[in-house]
Enzyme design. Sequence first.
Site, PDB file in Angstrom:
ATOM      1  N   ARG A 211      37.866  38.335  32.396  1.00 17.10           N
ATOM      2  CA  ARG A 211      38.811  37.222  32.532  1.00 17.10           C
ATOM      3  C   ARG A 211      38.545  36.433  33.808  1.00 17.10           C
ATOM      4  O   ARG A 211      38.584  35.199  33.818  1.00 17.10           O
ATOM      5  CB  ARG A 211      40.249  37.747  32.529  1.00 17.10           C
ATOM      6  CG  ARG A 211      40.728  38.203  31.155  1.00 17.10           C
ATOM      7  CD  ARG A 211      42.141  38.724  31.222  1.00 17.10           C
ATOM      8  NE  ARG A 211      42.222  40.014  31.898  1.00 17.10           N
ATOM      9  CZ  ARG A 211      43.242  40.405  32.674  1.00 17.10           C
ATOM     10  NH1 ARG A 211      44.248  39.592  32.900  1.00 17.10           N
ATOM     11  NH2 ARG A 211      43.241  41.605  33.216  1.00 17.10           N
TER      12      ARG A 211
ATOM     13  N   ASP B  35      42.027  45.877  27.662  1.00 14.59           N
ATOM     14  CA  ASP B  35      43.264  45.129  27.461  1.00 14.59           C
ATOM     15  C   ASP B  35      43.675  45.159  25.993  1.00 14.59           C
ATOM     16  O   ASP B  35      42.827  45.318  25.101  1.00 14.59           O
ATOM     17  CB  ASP B  35      43.090  43.674  27.905  1.00 14.59           C
ATOM     18  CG  ASP B  35      42.918  43.543  29.416  1.00 14.59           C
ATOM     19  OD1 ASP B  35      43.355  44.460  30.139  1.00 14.59           O
ATOM     20  OD2 ASP B  35      42.345  42.523  29.853  1.00 14.59           O
TER      21      ASP B  35
ATOM     22  N   ASP C  57      44.021  34.934  29.749  1.00 17.25           N
ATOM     23  CA  ASP C  57      43.672  35.197  28.355  1.00 17.25           C
ATOM     24  C   ASP C  57      44.811  34.704  27.475  1.00 17.25           C
ATOM     25  O   ASP C  57      45.768  34.087  27.961  1.00 17.25           O
ATOM     26  CB  ASP C  57      43.336  36.672  28.114  1.00 17.25           C
ATOM     27  CG  ASP C  57      44.513  37.617  28.338  1.00 17.25           C
ATOM     28  OD1 ASP C  57      45.668  37.147  28.465  1.00 17.25           O
ATOM     29  OD2 ASP C  57      44.290  38.836  28.392  1.00 17.25           O
TER      30      ASP C  57
END
Length: 239
Positions: free
Chosen positions: A172, A38, A80
């Site tokens: 996550r 990410d 997040d």
Amino acid sequence: MDGVINLFKPIGITSARALDAVRRVTGQRKSGHAGTLDPLADGVLVICLGRGTKLVERLMGLQKVYRAVARLDVTSPSLDAETPLQEVPVVAIPDHAAVLSALGRFRGTVMQAPPAVSALKIGGRPAYRLARAGRPPALMPRPVRIDALELRRYAWPEVEFEVRCGRGMYVRSLVRDIGAVLGAGGCLMGLRRLAVGPFTSAEAWTPERLSAAAPEDYLLPLERAQAMLHGALADGGAA
């Protein structure tokens, strides 16, 4: 140019942009990466060039190691800090023993629902596009493998841990699920991929270092990469 590069992806760019940076340095258009990171994460991103692209699927199956920092008093749509944080009321702040116990529930093969904001395809469209259009998909839990999960630091509301896992495990989602066990929130605030199989962050090349070096310095030849992959799989480092 055929082989593998152990790239250190910086925070703030997508894996696709990191791959583009490698293409500009190497001039090799036939390339791919073995496992997305990410934008808010940094660390190891294995880049395959030329004939090395045939290793992508096998490399993605290697064990991965992450160091994560999370908050247990908030959540967010993306799980997040990429989307606005939302406070989560917590009746009782968990103590150190409770956090250790919660982490212990997520070792081995566990069922995990991927985040709605993810690249998983739903009807041919990435889940994150549906989520950002206001139609977050309900993604079904699936089995993932967690080989090790160790607490490194805990000071409410922040928790830091290291996890070794197989393919398809979302940190996550892990943070979300740990928070749920504790009756708290769960939002990933920082993530570093420390290793993909034998490729470690300590030996990874930043894009800046690549641009100032010769290919023989940073490129792992195809034969050597295949030998490392074979050794890692033989040692049981596969998903």
